[in-house]
Motif scaffolding. Sequence first.
Motif, PDB file in Angstrom:
ATOM      1  N   ALA A  98      -3.804  -8.372 -15.251  1.00  0.00           N
ATOM      2  CA  ALA A  98      -5.098  -8.277 -14.862  1.00  0.00           C
ATOM      3  C   ALA A  98      -5.110  -8.536 -13.454  1.00  0.00           C
ATOM      4  O   ALA A  98      -5.320  -8.508 -11.887  1.00  0.00           O
ATOM      5  CB  ALA A  98      -5.427  -9.830 -15.408  1.00  0.00           C
ATOM      6  N   ALA A  99      -3.652  -9.924 -13.488  1.00  0.00           N
ATOM      7  CA  ALA A  99      -3.458  -9.476 -11.688  1.00  0.00           C
ATOM      8  C   ALA A  99      -3.204  -8.268 -10.354  1.00  0.00           C
ATOM      9  O   ALA A  99      -3.130  -7.589  -9.584  1.00  0.00           O
ATOM     10  CB  ALA A  99      -1.981 -10.540 -11.542  1.00  0.00           C
ATOM     11  N   ARG A 100      -2.508  -7.094 -11.233  1.00  0.00           N
ATOM     12  CA  ARG A 100      -2.312  -6.167 -11.029  1.00  0.00           C
ATOM     13  C   ARG A 100      -3.346  -5.398 -10.359  1.00  0.00           C
ATOM     14  O   ARG A 100      -3.356  -4.366  -9.854  1.00  0.00           O
ATOM     15  CB  ARG A 100      -1.675  -5.198 -11.580  1.00  0.00           C
ATOM     16  CG  ARG A 100       0.366  -6.099 -11.570  1.00  0.00           C
ATOM     17  CD  ARG A 100       1.282  -4.818 -12.470  1.00  0.00           C
ATOM     18  NE  ARG A 100       0.946  -4.066 -13.194  1.00  0.00           N
ATOM     19  CZ  ARG A 100       0.689  -5.302 -14.909  1.00  0.00           C
ATOM     20  NH1 ARG A 100       1.779  -6.261 -14.914  1.00  0.00           N
ATOM     21  NH2 ARG A 100       1.005  -4.736 -16.130  1.00  0.00           N
ATOM     22  N   GLU A 101      -3.881  -4.980 -11.534  1.00  0.00           N
ATOM     23  CA  GLU A 101      -5.641  -4.313 -11.512  1.00  0.00           C
ATOM     24  C   GLU A 101      -6.657  -5.141 -10.451  1.00  0.00           C
ATOM     25  O   GLU A 101      -7.263  -4.263  -9.759  1.00  0.00           O
ATOM     26  CB  GLU A 101      -6.627  -4.476 -12.914  1.00  0.00           C
ATOM     27  CG  GLU A 101      -5.742  -3.420 -13.840  1.00  0.00           C
ATOM     28  CD  GLU A 101      -6.952  -4.062 -15.521  1.00  0.00           C
ATOM     29  OE1 GLU A 101      -6.943  -4.252 -15.458  1.00  0.00           O
ATOM     30  OE2 GLU A 101      -6.071  -3.300 -16.607  1.00  0.00           O
ATOM     31  N   TRP A 102      -5.829  -6.215 -10.145  1.00  0.00           N
ATOM     32  CA  TRP A 102      -7.171  -6.987  -9.435  1.00  0.00           C
ATOM     33  C   TRP A 102      -6.623  -6.472  -7.758  1.00  0.00           C
ATOM     34  O   TRP A 102      -7.686  -5.849  -6.675  1.00  0.00           O
ATOM     35  CB  TRP A 102      -7.157  -8.543  -9.668  1.00  0.00           C
ATOM     36  CG  TRP A 102      -7.574  -9.090  -8.803  1.00  0.00           C
ATOM     37  CD1 TRP A 102      -9.746  -9.300  -8.165  1.00  0.00           C
ATOM     38  CD2 TRP A 102      -7.108  -9.613  -6.925  1.00  0.00           C
ATOM     39  NE1 TRP A 102      -9.481 -10.209  -7.019  1.00  0.00           N
ATOM     40  CE2 TRP A 102      -8.560 -10.635  -6.181  1.00  0.00           C
ATOM     41  CE3 TRP A 102      -6.468  -9.946  -6.664  1.00  0.00           C
ATOM     42  CZ2 TRP A 102      -8.504 -10.838  -5.139  1.00  0.00           C
ATOM     43  CZ3 TRP A 102      -6.083 -10.961  -5.116  1.00  0.00           C
ATOM     44  CH2 TRP A 102      -6.989 -11.067  -4.975  1.00  0.00           C
ATOM     45  N   ASP A 103      -5.520  -6.243  -7.561  1.00  0.00           N
ATOM     46  CA  ASP A 103      -5.192  -6.180  -6.376  1.00  0.00           C
ATOM     47  C   ASP A 103      -5.315  -5.014  -6.088  1.00  0.00           C
ATOM     48  O   ASP A 103      -5.120  -4.988  -4.998  1.00  0.00           O
ATOM     49  CB  ASP A 103      -3.192  -6.721  -6.633  1.00  0.00           C
ATOM     50  CG  ASP A 103      -2.612  -7.139  -5.299  1.00  0.00           C
ATOM     51  OD1 ASP A 103      -2.792  -6.599  -3.973  1.00  0.00           O
ATOM     52  OD2 ASP A 103      -1.178  -5.869  -5.197  1.00  0.00           O
ATOM     53  N   SER A 104      -4.749  -3.676  -7.128  1.00  0.00           N
ATOM     54  CA  SER A 104      -4.933  -2.185  -7.122  1.00  0.00           C
ATOM     55  C   SER A 104      -6.288  -2.360  -6.492  1.00  0.00           C
ATOM     56  O   SER A 104      -6.634  -1.241  -5.649  1.00  0.00           O
ATOM     57  CB  SER A 104      -4.733  -1.356  -7.369  1.00  0.00           C
ATOM     58  OG  SER A 104      -5.448  -1.999  -8.828  1.00  0.00           O
ATOM     59  N   SER A 105      -7.303  -3.250  -6.678  1.00  0.00           N
ATOM     60  CA  SER A 105      -8.696  -3.095  -6.823  1.00  0.00           C
ATOM     61  C   SER A 105      -9.085  -2.546  -5.192  1.00  0.00           C
ATOM     62  O   SER A 105     -10.451  -2.371  -4.628  1.00  0.00           O
ATOM     63  CB  SER A 105     -10.076  -3.322  -7.883  1.00  0.00           C
ATOM     64  OG  SER A 105      -9.599  -4.522  -7.544  1.00  0.00           O
ATOM     65  N   ARG A 106      -8.323  -4.173  -4.341  1.00  0.00           N
ATOM     66  CA  ARG A 106      -8.668  -4.773  -2.954  1.00  0.00           C
ATOM     67  C   ARG A 106      -8.037  -3.889  -2.488  1.00  0.00           C
ATOM     68  O   ARG A 106      -8.287  -4.430  -1.967  1.00  0.00           O
ATOM     69  CB  ARG A 106      -8.335  -6.191  -3.619  1.00  0.00           C
ATOM     70  CG  ARG A 106      -8.382  -6.994  -4.395  1.00  0.00           C
ATOM     71  CD  ARG A 106      -8.817  -8.396  -3.856  1.00  0.00           C
ATOM     72  NE  ARG A 106      -8.612  -8.741  -2.907  1.00  0.00           N
ATOM     73  CZ  ARG A 106      -9.473  -8.927  -1.745  1.00  0.00           C
ATOM     74  NH1 ARG A 106     -10.808  -9.050  -2.147  1.00  0.00           N
ATOM     75  NH2 ARG A 106      -9.273 -10.193  -0.549  1.00  0.00           N
ATOM     76  N   SER A 107      -6.482  -3.484  -2.756  1.00  0.00           N
ATOM     77  CA  SER A 107      -6.735  -2.068  -1.424  1.00  0.00           C
ATOM     78  C   SER A 107      -7.032  -1.438  -1.244  1.00  0.00           C
ATOM     79  O   SER A 107      -7.942  -0.802  -1.675  1.00  0.00           O
ATOM     80  CB  SER A 107      -4.653  -2.268  -2.292  1.00  0.00           C
ATOM     81  OG  SER A 107      -5.803  -0.778  -2.750  1.00  0.00           O
ATOM     82  N   CYS A 108      -7.386  -1.287   0.066  1.00  0.00           N
ATOM     83  CA  CYS A 108      -7.717  -0.397   1.076  1.00  0.00           C
ATOM     84  C   CYS A 108      -6.882   0.593   1.292  1.00  0.00           C
ATOM     85  O   CYS A 108      -6.649   0.803   2.358  1.00  0.00           O
ATOM     86  CB  CYS A 108      -8.882  -0.797   2.099  1.00  0.00           C
ATOM     87  SG  CYS A 108     -10.306  -2.058   1.508  1.00  0.00           S
ATOM     88  N   SER A 109      -7.786   1.671   1.545  1.00  0.00           N
ATOM     89  CA  SER A 109      -7.278   3.431   2.175  1.00  0.00           C
ATOM     90  C   SER A 109      -7.260   3.762   3.499  1.00  0.00           C
ATOM     91  O   SER A 109      -8.754   3.518   3.414  1.00  0.00           O
ATOM     92  CB  SER A 109      -6.884   4.071   1.716  1.00  0.00           C
ATOM     93  OG  SER A 109      -8.339   4.764   0.775  1.00  0.00           O
ATOM     94  N   PHE A 110      -6.756   3.396   4.650  1.00  0.00           N
ATOM     95  CA  PHE A 110      -7.190   3.321   5.800  1.00  0.00           C
ATOM     96  C   PHE A 110      -6.651   4.917   6.260  1.00  0.00           C
ATOM     97  O   PHE A 110      -5.745   4.905   5.983  1.00  0.00           O
ATOM     98  CB  PHE A 110      -6.866   2.629   7.145  1.00  0.00           C
ATOM     99  CG  PHE A 110      -8.057   1.516   6.609  1.00  0.00           C
ATOM    100  CD1 PHE A 110      -8.731   0.667   6.556  1.00  0.00           C
ATOM    101  CD2 PHE A 110      -7.626  -0.009   6.110  1.00  0.00           C
ATOM    102  CE1 PHE A 110     -10.158  -0.084   6.371  1.00  0.00           C
ATOM    103  CE2 PHE A 110      -8.039  -1.139   5.546  1.00  0.00           C
ATOM    104  CZ  PHE A 110      -9.232  -1.266   6.202  1.00  0.00           C
TER     105      PHE A 110
END
Length: 67
Positions: free
Chosen positions: A55-67
């Motif tokens: 769950a932490a990995r999924e949460w972290d990957s959903s928060r990453s922004c691609s600039f």
Amino acid sequence: MKRKSERKISIKISAKEQRAPGNPVAQNPLLRKGGAHVRAKSADRFDSKQQTRKAAREWDSSRSCSF
């Protein structure tokens, strides 16, 4: 007055003595440690840790922004 032969004698029988005799080997107290196969508590703890990490990995990957 009642004679001794006419008196009712009440004998208390425990629940253990009342049940059917069954398999005498299975009645051995040393074999009472058996039972249904259940999952180990350590396996349950590991599983919950694993789900938390996922769950932490999924949460972290959903928060990453691609600039």
